[in-house]
Design an enzyme around this catalytic site. Structure first.
Site, PDB file in Angstrom:
ATOM      1  CG  ASN A  88      -1.920  -1.124   1.186  1.00 48.23           C
ATOM      2  OD1 ASN A  88      -2.382  -1.514   0.110  1.00 48.23           O
ATOM      3  ND2 ASN A  88      -2.265  -1.653   2.344  1.00 48.23           N
ATOM      4  CD  GLN A  95       2.546   3.656   3.156  1.00 49.27           C
ATOM      5  OE1 GLN A  95       2.435   4.273   2.098  1.00 49.27           O
ATOM      6  NE2 GLN A  95       3.719   3.386   3.709  1.00 49.27           N
ATOM      7  CG  HIS A 101       4.379  -2.401   5.734  1.00 53.34           C
ATOM      8  ND1 HIS A 101       4.388  -1.037   5.923  1.00 53.34           N
ATOM      9  CD2 HIS A 101       3.079  -2.737   5.533  1.00 53.34           C
ATOM     10  CE1 HIS A 101       3.153  -0.573   5.861  1.00 53.34           C
ATOM     11  NE2 HIS A 101       2.337  -1.591   5.612  1.00 53.34           N
ATOM     12  CG  HIS A 103       0.242  -5.966   3.376  1.00 55.83           C
ATOM     13  ND1 HIS A 103      -0.488  -6.043   4.548  1.00 55.83           N
ATOM     14  CD2 HIS A 103       0.488  -4.649   3.176  1.00 55.83           C
ATOM     15  CE1 HIS A 103      -0.674  -4.823   5.040  1.00 55.83           C
ATOM     16  NE2 HIS A 103      -0.096  -3.953   4.220  1.00 55.83           N
TER      17      HIS A 103
HETATM   18  P1  DGP Z   1      -0.714  -0.674   5.812  1.00 58.61           P
HETATM   19  O1  DGP Z   1      -2.151  -0.341   6.088  1.00 58.61           O
HETATM   20  O2  DGP Z   1      -0.466  -1.177   4.408  1.00 58.61           O
HETATM   21  O3  DGP Z   1       0.202   0.451   6.228  1.00 58.61           O
HETATM   22  O4  DGP Z   1      -0.407  -1.934   6.730  1.00 58.61           O
HETATM   23  C1  DGP Z   1      -0.095  -1.851   8.073  1.00 58.61           C
HETATM   24  C2  DGP Z   1      -0.358  -3.204   8.648  1.00 58.61           C
HETATM   25  O5  DGP Z   1       0.321  -3.305   9.872  1.00 58.61           O
HETATM   26  C3  DGP Z   1      -1.827  -3.504   8.931  1.00 58.61           C
HETATM   27  O6  DGP Z   1      -2.266  -4.582   8.106  1.00 58.61           O
HETATM   28  C4  DGP Z   1      -1.870  -3.890  10.395  1.00 58.61           C
HETATM   29  C5  DGP Z   1      -0.427  -4.104  10.744  1.00 58.61           C
HETATM   30  N1  DGP Z   1      -0.072  -3.681  12.076  1.00 58.61           N
HETATM   31  C6  DGP Z   1      -0.255  -2.454  12.599  1.00 58.61           C
HETATM   32  N2  DGP Z   1       0.201  -2.413  13.871  1.00 58.61           N
HETATM   33  C7  DGP Z   1       0.692  -3.660  14.125  1.00 58.61           C
HETATM   34  C8  DGP Z   1       1.300  -4.252  15.274  1.00 58.61           C
HETATM   35  O7  DGP Z   1       1.498  -3.627  16.321  1.00 58.61           O
HETATM   36  N3  DGP Z   1       1.661  -5.552  15.161  1.00 58.61           N
HETATM   37  C9  DGP Z   1       1.476  -6.275  14.018  1.00 58.61           C
HETATM   38  N4  DGP Z   1       1.859  -7.556  14.030  1.00 58.61           N
HETATM   39  N5  DGP Z   1       0.902  -5.751  12.922  1.00 58.61           N
HETATM   40  C10 DGP Z   1       0.513  -4.462  12.989  1.00 58.61           C
END
Ligand code: DGP
Length: 116
Positions: A88, A95, A101, A103
């Site tokens: 994203n 995002q 990052h 996915h």
């Molecule tokens: P995006 O929306 O593409 O920026 O994705 C961010 C992702 O990060 C979302 O799918 C949820 C994940 N995420 C956010 N905070 C945490 C966390 O504290 N731990 C983990 N394992 N994932 C997280």
């Protein structure tokens, strides 16, 4: 440069907050997404906080290639090797964490119609 300093992912990398870590190298960490959208939903994250999105990461093609390779390795390890790789890019595209990052999504989607 990253807008959020330190990002939630930097805190995970620094072990300030917990996460389910599935792989780690000098450059990368991979964790299970806290809000999975598919049977397998991992995040492959460069440890450097210098790249807010994949367009910035493309300035370091070797690191971007390492992200893709780890995604493939994990998809083989945790699924059948077939996967979607989603970056994203920008708030309007979904995002929410501005520390690049990828996915890694494999297996059935949990919430049909929603990508990540
Ligand atoms: P995006 O929306 O593409 O920026 O994705 C961010 C992702 O990060 C979302 O799918 C949820 C994940 N995420 C956010 N905070 C945490 C966390 O504290 N731990 C983990 N394992 N994932 C997280």
């Amino acid at each position: 440069m990253s807008a959020e300093t330190p990002s939630i992912f930097s805190k995970i990398i620094d072990r300030e907050i917990p996460a389910d870590i599935v792989a780690e190298t000098d450059d990368l960490i991979a964790i299970r997404d806290i809000n999975p959208q598919a049977e397998l939903h991992l995040l492959v994250i460069p440890k450097s906080a210098d790249f807010r999105d994949v367009v910035e990461l493309a300035e370091e093609p070797e690191l971007l290639a390492k992200v893709v390779k780890m995604a493939g390795d994990l998809a083989r390890q945790y699924a059948d090797g077939e996967f979607r790789l989603v970056f994203n890019t920008g708030a309007a595209a979904g995002q929410s964490v501005f520390h690049v990052h990828a996915h890694v999504l494999a297996g059935p989607t949990l919430d049909e119609g929603k990508l990540v």
